[in-house]
Scaffold this motif. Sequence first.
Motif, short mmCIF file in Angstrom:
data_model
loop_
_atom_site.label_atom_id
_atom_site.label_comp_id
_atom_site.label_asym_id
_atom_site.label_seq_id
_atom_site.Cartn_x
_atom_site.Cartn_y
_atom_site.Cartn_z
N ALA A 195 40.12 13.78 52.21
CA ALA A 195 39.45 13.94 53.50
C ALA A 195 39.82 15.24 54.18
N ASN A 196 41.02 15.73 53.95
CA ASN A 196 41.47 16.97 54.59
C ASN A 196 40.78 18.21 54.05
N ASP A 197 40.04 18.07 52.94
CA ASP A 197 39.32 19.21 52.37
C ASP A 197 37.97 19.44 53.04
N TYR A 198 37.61 18.58 54.00
CA TYR A 198 36.31 18.67 54.66
C TYR A 198 36.47 19.03 56.14
N GLN A 199 35.50 19.79 56.64
CA GLN A 199 35.50 20.20 58.04
C GLN A 199 34.10 20.04 58.61
N LEU A 200 34.02 19.94 59.92
CA LEU A 200 32.74 19.81 60.60
C LEU A 200 32.19 21.17 61.01
N ILE A 201 30.87 21.27 61.04
CA ILE A 201 30.19 22.47 61.53
C ILE A 201 29.39 22.05 62.76
N CYS A 202 29.59 22.74 63.87
CA CYS A 202 28.86 22.39 65.09
C CYS A 202 28.44 23.66 65.82
N PRO A 203 27.31 23.62 66.51
CA PRO A 203 26.78 24.79 67.21
C PRO A 203 27.76 25.32 68.27
N GLY A 204 27.92 26.64 68.28
CA GLY A 204 28.73 27.27 69.32
C GLY A 204 30.22 27.17 69.14
N GLN A 205 30.67 26.64 68.01
CA GLN A 205 32.10 26.52 67.77
C GLN A 205 32.43 27.13 66.42
N PRO A 206 33.65 27.65 66.26
CA PRO A 206 34.05 28.23 64.98
C PRO A 206 34.24 27.15 63.93
N ALA A 207 34.19 27.55 62.66
CA ALA A 207 34.40 26.60 61.58
C ALA A 207 35.84 26.11 61.59
N GLY A 208 36.06 24.99 60.98
CA GLY A 208 37.42 24.48 60.89
C GLY A 208 37.71 23.32 61.81
N VAL A 209 36.68 22.61 62.30
CA VAL A 209 36.87 21.47 63.19
C VAL A 209 37.16 20.23 62.35
N GLU A 210 38.20 19.49 62.69
CA GLU A 210 38.59 18.30 61.94
C GLU A 210 37.49 17.24 62.00
N ILE A 211 37.36 16.46 60.92
CA ILE A 211 36.29 15.46 60.85
C ILE A 211 36.47 14.35 61.89
#
Length: 208
Positions: A79-95
């Motif tokens: 699970a730690n190998d995955y990250q969230l992508i969301c508008p207006g925020q940098p990559a690397g957000v925890e799931i």
Amino acid sequence: MGLIYSQTQDCDFMKFFSSGCAPGSELSSSFCSQCVGSRRAAGDESKCKASVWFGLVKHTIVPENSNGKGPEWAKGLNANDYQLICPGQPAGVEISEYATCNLAAGPANAVVTRPETHDKVVKILHEQQAKFGSSGSDGPFRMFHSDLGNNLLFKDSTKCLQTIPKGTSYDTFLGEEYMTAIKVLRQCSESTPELEKSCTFHPCQQNI
């Protein structure tokens, strides 16, 4: 895809992603190149068919298919190998931050009935939930647990069933943000599901 189109006005999503796995893509498409399929070196001509791999990526997908959970092909996923992508925020957000980092709030799964059977179905489901739900005590059977598979009756992650007010329209249930994304995406005819294209009768647009 609806969000991308609303910003670019371009239906060629391959300009935005260099490759990926999108169910329904042609076998030769870059949107099929990342699909795992059967892992055979050749002859896996169905690995990108929508009937094989299809569904929304919900916040429960990663935890349900990683760290030893899920089907055989997911046994080695972390699970730690995955990250969230969301508008207006940098990559690397925890799931685990899905409540504040998402593309849209999608609706929960629902049981759809005919109007004349709505009350009866609701009554039966509530009775069965009282007996066999998460807190039920009748026998070994559980509505929200699958012994011989996954999500056999309801999703195994289900906590409880809730009643949707009678007469709720499909667009109200799905939500304004979700409906807006879908309507925007319909500007790209290639992205419209074949089932929706063939559904021309008024009942398809009636209330839930």
